[in-house]
Design a protein around this motif. Sequence first.
Motif, PDB file in Angstrom:
ATOM      1  N   UNK A  78       0.842  -1.194   0.000  1.00 13.15           N
ATOM      2  CA  UNK A  78       0.000   0.000   0.000  1.00 13.15           C
ATOM      3  C   UNK A  78       0.881   1.249   0.000  1.00 13.15           C
ATOM      4  N   UNK A 101     -11.305   1.616 -11.020  1.00 10.03           N
ATOM      5  CA  UNK A 101     -11.038   0.968  -9.735  1.00 10.03           C
ATOM      6  C   UNK A 101     -11.933  -0.271  -9.647  1.00 10.03           C
ATOM      7  N   UNK A 103     -12.812  -2.114  -7.319  1.00  9.67           N
ATOM      8  CA  UNK A 103     -13.741  -2.192  -6.197  1.00  9.67           C
ATOM      9  C   UNK A 103     -15.124  -1.719  -6.625  1.00  9.67           C
ATOM     10  N   UNK A 104     -15.130  -0.734  -7.497  1.00  8.64           N
ATOM     11  CA  UNK A 104     -16.396  -0.166  -7.911  1.00  8.64           C
ATOM     12  C   UNK A 104     -17.151  -1.066  -8.862  1.00  8.64           C
ATOM     13  N   UNK A 106     -18.954  -3.746  -9.560  1.00 11.31           N
ATOM     14  CA  UNK A 106     -19.668  -4.856  -8.964  1.00 11.31           C
ATOM     15  C   UNK A 106     -20.042  -5.874 -10.021  1.00 11.31           C
ATOM     16  N   UNK A 107     -20.055  -5.447 -11.271  1.00  2.90           N
ATOM     17  CA  UNK A 107     -20.231  -6.419 -12.346  1.00  2.90           C
ATOM     18  C   UNK A 107     -19.254  -6.042 -13.454  1.00  2.90           C
ATOM     19  N   UNK A 110     -19.955  -2.937 -15.699  1.00  3.58           N
ATOM     20  CA  UNK A 110     -19.541  -1.600 -15.286  1.00  3.58           C
ATOM     21  C   UNK A 110     -18.148  -1.290 -15.784  1.00  3.58           C
ATOM     22  N   UNK A 113     -18.255  -0.590 -19.438  1.00  2.00           N
ATOM     23  CA  UNK A 113     -18.895   0.702 -19.624  1.00  2.00           C
ATOM     24  C   UNK A 113     -17.894   1.828 -19.419  1.00  2.00           C
ATOM     25  N   UNK A 130     -27.812  -4.779 -22.140  1.00  2.00           N
ATOM     26  CA  UNK A 130     -28.135  -4.636 -20.725  1.00  2.00           C
ATOM     27  C   UNK A 130     -27.169  -5.374 -19.816  1.00  2.00           C
ATOM     28  N   UNK A 132     -23.858  -6.891 -20.484  1.00  3.03           N
ATOM     29  CA  UNK A 132     -22.889  -7.156 -21.551  1.00  3.03           C
ATOM     30  C   UNK A 132     -21.965  -8.303 -21.196  1.00  3.03           C
ATOM     31  N   UNK A 160      -6.544  -1.977  -7.932  1.00  3.92           N
ATOM     32  CA  UNK A 160      -7.035  -3.072  -7.075  1.00  3.92           C
ATOM     33  C   UNK A 160      -7.467  -4.262  -7.917  1.00  3.92           C
ATOM     34  N   UNK A 163      -9.475  -7.704  -7.163  1.00  4.74           N
ATOM     35  CA  UNK A 163     -10.921  -7.915  -7.158  1.00  4.74           C
ATOM     36  C   UNK A 163     -11.395  -8.635  -8.411  1.00  4.74           C
TER      37      UNK A 163
ATOM     38  N   UNK B 143     -23.743  -4.217  -4.717  1.00  2.00           N
ATOM     39  CA  UNK B 143     -24.586  -3.754  -5.801  1.00  2.00           C
ATOM     40  C   UNK B 143     -25.951  -3.325  -5.273  1.00  2.00           C
ATOM     41  N   UNK B 172     -30.473   2.414 -16.061  1.00  2.00           N
ATOM     42  CA  UNK B 172     -30.214   0.984 -16.122  1.00  2.00           C
ATOM     43  C   UNK B 172     -29.455   0.546 -14.894  1.00  2.00           C
ATOM     44  N   UNK B 174     -26.834  -1.104 -14.959  1.00  2.00           N
ATOM     45  CA  UNK B 174     -25.395  -0.967 -15.179  1.00  2.00           C
ATOM     46  C   UNK B 174     -24.892   0.395 -14.729  1.00  2.00           C
ATOM     47  N   UNK B 235     -15.482   2.569  -1.870  1.00  2.00           N
ATOM     48  CA  UNK B 235     -16.000   3.261  -3.053  1.00  2.00           C
ATOM     49  C   UNK B 235     -16.355   4.708  -2.706  1.00  2.00           C
ATOM     50  N   UNK B 238     -13.675   7.311  -2.438  1.00  2.55           N
ATOM     51  CA  UNK B 238     -13.104   7.840  -3.682  1.00  2.55           C
ATOM     52  C   UNK B 238     -13.824   9.101  -4.124  1.00  2.55           C
TER      53      UNK B 238
END
Lengths: 494, 710
Positions: A78, A101, A103-104, A106-107, A110, A113, A130, A132, A160, A163, B143, B172, B174, B235, B238
Motif C-alpha cells: 500500500x 477501480x 472495487x467499484x 460490482x459487475x 460496469x 462501460x 443490458x 454485456x 485493485x 478484485x 450492488x 439501467x 449498469x 467506493x 473515492x
Amino acid sequence: MFSSSSLPIQPLCIRIIQPSNLIKRMSVTLQCPGYPEDTLRSLAERLPCRETQLATLLALMGQPDQYSYPSVFIYGHRATGKSHVVLSIMKDLELPHASVDCVECVSSGLLFHQVLSAFFGPDAAALLPRCPSLSDFVRLYKQMSSNSPATQTRYIILDRAERMRDMDFSLLPALLRLQELVNDNVTVILLSEIVWEKFRPNTGCFEPLLFHFPDYSKAELVQILSWDHHPSYTPELYASYINILLGVFFSVCRDLRELRHLAVLNFSKFCEPLEKGEAKESDIHKLWKNIEPHLQRAMQTVYLREVSSVQWEQQQMDEKEATTLRVLSAHAHIELPYYSKFLLIAAYLASFNPARTDRRFFLKSHGKIRKTNFLKKHEKTSNHLLGPKPFPLDRLMAIFYSVVDSRVAPTASVFSQISSLVTLQLLSQVGHDDQLDSPKYKCSVSLDFILAISRCVCVCVRLLDLLALSLVIQSQVVRQERSLFTAVSNLHLL
Amino acid sequence: MSEIPLTSSVSKGCFVFKSASKKRKRHVGVGGYLVDDSDENGSDRFRICQKLWETVQTNTEVIQDQLNKKVLDSLAEFIKKHGLGCSSDNWRQRAREIPTAALMLGVNVPDHAMTFRSLCNLLQDSVTPFVVSVHAKECAAVKLLIQKVLEQLMGRGVSVDEEQEDDTALLQRTQCTISALCQWYKTVTKKSTQVFPQRTESLTNSDFPQSLPVVVIFKDFEAFNSQVLQDFILICSRYTQELPFIFIFGIATSPSAIQHRLPHSVSSLLCIEVFHSLSCTQHLASVFDKLILNSQFPFKLSSRVIQVLVGIFLYHDFSVQNFVKGLQFSMLEHFKSQPLSMLCCQKQEALLSAKTLSKKNVERIRHLPSFMRYVETQEPQEQVRLLTNDEHVKEVCQKLLKNLHKYHKNYYPILQCLHSLTSSLPKFPLGKHIRELHVSCIEKNLWETEEYDSALQLLRILAKDELVAALRKCAEILKSTKILQNVLQQLEDFIGRLEALEGVSSEDSSGNGIISGKMEYQKTDLFQLQKTLLEKESRRTKRMNPFEVLRSQVIEFIDSLVREYLTPAELQPLNEVCYYSSSGVLRQRLNVTPRTSIQAALSHPFYYLQNESLKTDAGTISSAAPDLCIVYKLHLECGRLINLYDWLEAFLTVMSAAEDQDTNSEECGKYDSLKHARFIQAVSEMEFLGFIKSTKQKTDHVARLTWGGC
C-alpha cells in the motif's frame, strides 16, 4: 517546492540509497523520444524516489505510436506510489487512458462501460446491451476502434486488480491479451497489492510483464514527507520533525499516506513551544522532549482510530482541560436482558468445555471420575488457545437450564433471544445447511466479556463456582496462560 | 366478474378465479368483535378503548421524542458541522475521511425504528434533504446497497421536478454507480441553489459555500456483511471530494463492533464519533410514570399483570415498544372480557354511564367480588336495598366510582413521596424503582411487610439535614399536584419545626448513622452488633432529645399517610372496572411456548380437539387418537435411532388393538396398504415438525432430534 540542496538530511539519504540506484539516478535523464522533455522533467520532480520506476515504465511504453507490451502487472505494498506514478504519467503526457477501480465494478459490465466511455465517449458506452458479456465488449471495441483507430497507445489501468479474481473467470485472461483480441494498440496495466502468483488462473493465461514497486526506505520517507512543510517554518525544522515522527512510528507503520496524516495532525503540537517562545528552532532536543510522549499517545489512539482525527485536534486545542478522551474500545460494556446473559454464559461454557465434562459440571450426582486420566491427551492444550468449538442447540439449552437458578419455560422469546444474539454477532452460527434440524453455534465473545457479564448476574454462587471450576481445570493444564490466572483471581475477588 | 369467465382452452391449464365473495368483506370493523348478542354497549367500550389507545400512542411518542431530543440534536449538530467543514478542508487525507457517527442504541432492536424515523425527519427538516437509511436485510451485496442508496436519493430528488423522471426510469442497472450519483448530485445542487436561493441562505449562516451532505444511515450495523460494508466505504471514499458523504452507524452492542467488522485499512477512512442514546430502562421508567402511575389514565393494571409485563421486558427483550404492545393487548383484553369496563373512563363520563346502567349490568355489579365485600360491611337494611333496588345500586355505584377516582388521585402523589423518601436508603428495602414500590402497594397492605418495617427503621435514624431534604422533596411533589393541601401544610409545618431546632442533636444522630452504616458492611459478627445496637437503642429512647422526638413524630405521620392512602387496590369497591388482572392469559399470549403446546397437542389430543373419545389415561396409547399422536407416543419410547420397521410394527399393533374385537385375527397380521400409507404419512409429518430426521448412519433408521435419546 522541494530543492535537494536545502535539506540538511539529504546527504544521509544519498548515502543510504544503494550504489546501483545511485548510478541510475545520476544517469537517468529521462529522454524518451516522442514525449516533450519539459513535461518529463517536471514529472520526475513530482515523483521523488520513484525515478527508476518512472524510467522503466517509460521505456516499456515506448513512443506513443509504437505498440506496447499487451499487459503489465505492477505490484507493491500500500502507498508505494503505484497508481500515483502511473496516473501522473498518463495525465502529464496526455495519453489516452481509462482508469478503473475494480472495487467499484460490482459487475464486469460496469468495467466495460467505463472503459468504452473513456475511450470513445459515453455514446459508445450506451450501445452496450443490458448485461454485456465479454464478447459484446470486444465486438463494440473493435467496431469503435475501426472508426477511430488508435494513433497513440491506449492504456487501461485497473486499480485493485485483485478484485478481478472474484469476477467472471474468463475476464482476467481475456484482458491480458486484449491487444490481440481487438487488434488495437492497447495496453492493460494491472495494479495490485498481491503478487502475480495468486492471480494465475488454473487454465493458464498470457503472462503479463511483472513490475515491482519496492517499499520506501526510511530515508526516502523522510525525503517525501519533508515535501509538505509548513510555509511559516523553515524546511529544516519540518525535516527534523519528520525525523522524530518516524523515530516513533517507523517500527509500526510504513504507510506513507498514514504517516502523512499523522504528521499533519501533530505538527501544531510540535510547534507549540516555538509559538510560546519557550524554545528556538535549533533547540531540537527540547522540542523532542515535548512531542515524544504526545506521539506515543497518538500511536495508541489516533493511529488505531480509537479517537477520530477531529477529536484529536480538538483535544490539542483545549489541552488545559486535560480531558481524557473516551476511546472507542473503552465502552465495551453491553446491557443485555437477564436471560440473554445466561444464554451467553451457557454458550461460552459449551464452547470452551469439552462435552464429556458436562456431566461432571452440570449434574448434581455425577459419577466419580478418576483424576489422572480425566482429560484426554489432545484436550490438554488449553481450549482458549484453540478457540471456540461449535455446539448443538440442545447442549446449549441443557446447560442454560442448569445454569439459570429459577425454572424457565422454553418460551418462544428465549429462542428468539438466541437468534438476536446471532445478529448481534455475540454468537455465530456454524454451518448453514441444516437450520431446522440441529443448528450449531459458536460463542464469539472473549473471556473478559463473559466475566463482566457473570459479575452482573451472579447472585447465585453456584454459577460462579462453575465458571471457576471449569477455568481451574483448564488452567491446571496450561499454567503459563496468564489471562486464565487473572480470571480465576478475579473470581475469587468477587 | 358477474359472468363466468371462459375456461375452455386447447391446452391443459390451471385457472385461478378470484372469488367474488372476497369483495364483500366484513364491514363490521374491529369494534364488531366486542359487540355480543348478550350485551348492548360493546361499541361504547370499543370507543373508550380506542380513545385510550390513542392517548397511549401519543404519550409514548411524546416521551420518545423528549428522551431522544438530546442525542438527535447533537447528531444534527455533528452533521451540520461536517457539512460545513468539508469545503473548508484543504488537505488531502483529511478530506478523504468520511465523517461517521456511531450511534449507540442498546440491544432493544425493536425500538430503534422509531428513533431512526424521528432522526430522518429531523435531518430532512433541518439539515439536508439527502438522507438515506438502509437495512442490512436489503443489502446482501454491494450492488444492492448502492442501488438502494441511489433509489432512495434520486427518487426523492426527482419528485421535485418532473423533467428528470424519465431519466430515472431509463436508469439501467449498469449505471447504478456512485459516479452516476455524483452527476445527479451536481445537477440537483445547482438547481436547488437556483430555485431556492433563499432556502440555502437560511441554511448557511457562514461564508462557506454550503454543500448539502448526503447522509447514509446504516440501521443495523452488526447485521451487515462486513465485506459489503468495506467495499461500500472504499467506493464512497473515492468520491468524497464531489459528494460529501456522512455515515451514521446504528450500533446495538458496543463501539468496538466497528473495529471488529472493519480492518484498519478501511476504518482509517472514517472519522468516527460516538453518540449515546438513553438506556432502555430509563425509557421504560418514563413510560411507566406517564401511563401507569398516572391518575388521569383510567385503565389500570393489577400487580400480577405489571409483573408479567416488566418481567418480559427485563428478562427477555428490553424493548419498550413491546411493553407498550403488551399494555395495548391487556387493554383490548380488558375491554373485551369485562362488560363493566364501560365505566373505565374519565370521571364525568363514568358517572354519566353509571346513571344509565342496564339491568344486566347492575346484576353484574352485584356479582363483583369487591362489591359483595362492600355490601357485607353495610347495615342489614342497606344490604337488602342494595340487593333489590336497582336505582339505589346505581346511586351507590356513582358514589363508589367517585371514591375510586379520589383514591387514585391521592394514591399517586403519596406513592411518589414514599418513593422519594425510601429510594435513598441503603440497600433499597422498598425497591430501587418506583414500579417495585407500586407493585407491592397494590398487591397487599404495605405496612404489614417486613421490608416496610426495615425501611421505617432506617428512616428513624436519618440525620437532620437528610430528613429535611427528603421532606422538602415530598413537599415539592405535593405542591405540583395541588391536592392533599392539608398534608402539604402539615409537612411544611414539620420542616419548619425541624429547621427551628438549632444543631442540638446533630452529633448524636450522625453517630447513630455511622453505626448503622457499619451494620451494613460488617457481616462477621452481625448478631452481636445487632445486640449492642438494640441495647443502645433502648438506652437512647429513655433520653430522647427534641430532634429525636420530632423525628419520630415525622415518621409516625408518614406511616399514617401510608396507611391511609396506600391501601391495596383490590380492597377498593368496584376496582374490577378499572383493573385488568388476568395475568395468566397475558402470559399465555405474550410469552408463548410453541414447543410445549405442540407436545401437549400430540400427547393429549383431547386438550385441543375436545373430543370425548380421545380422553385417555396417562400411560396408555389409544387407537382412537390421530395417527400422528400414536406415532409420536411410540417414538417417545425409542432411543436416539429408531428402526422404522419396529416402529411400523408397533403402530400396526396399536391400530389393530381396536379392531381385534370385531374382526377375525387373520387380517391383523397382514400389512394393510392403507395402514402402511397412514404410517408413512404420520412419519413424514413428524419429520416436518422437526422431531426426527433421516440419518445416513443406518438407512432403515431415523434419528430423534428431541430430548431423551441417550
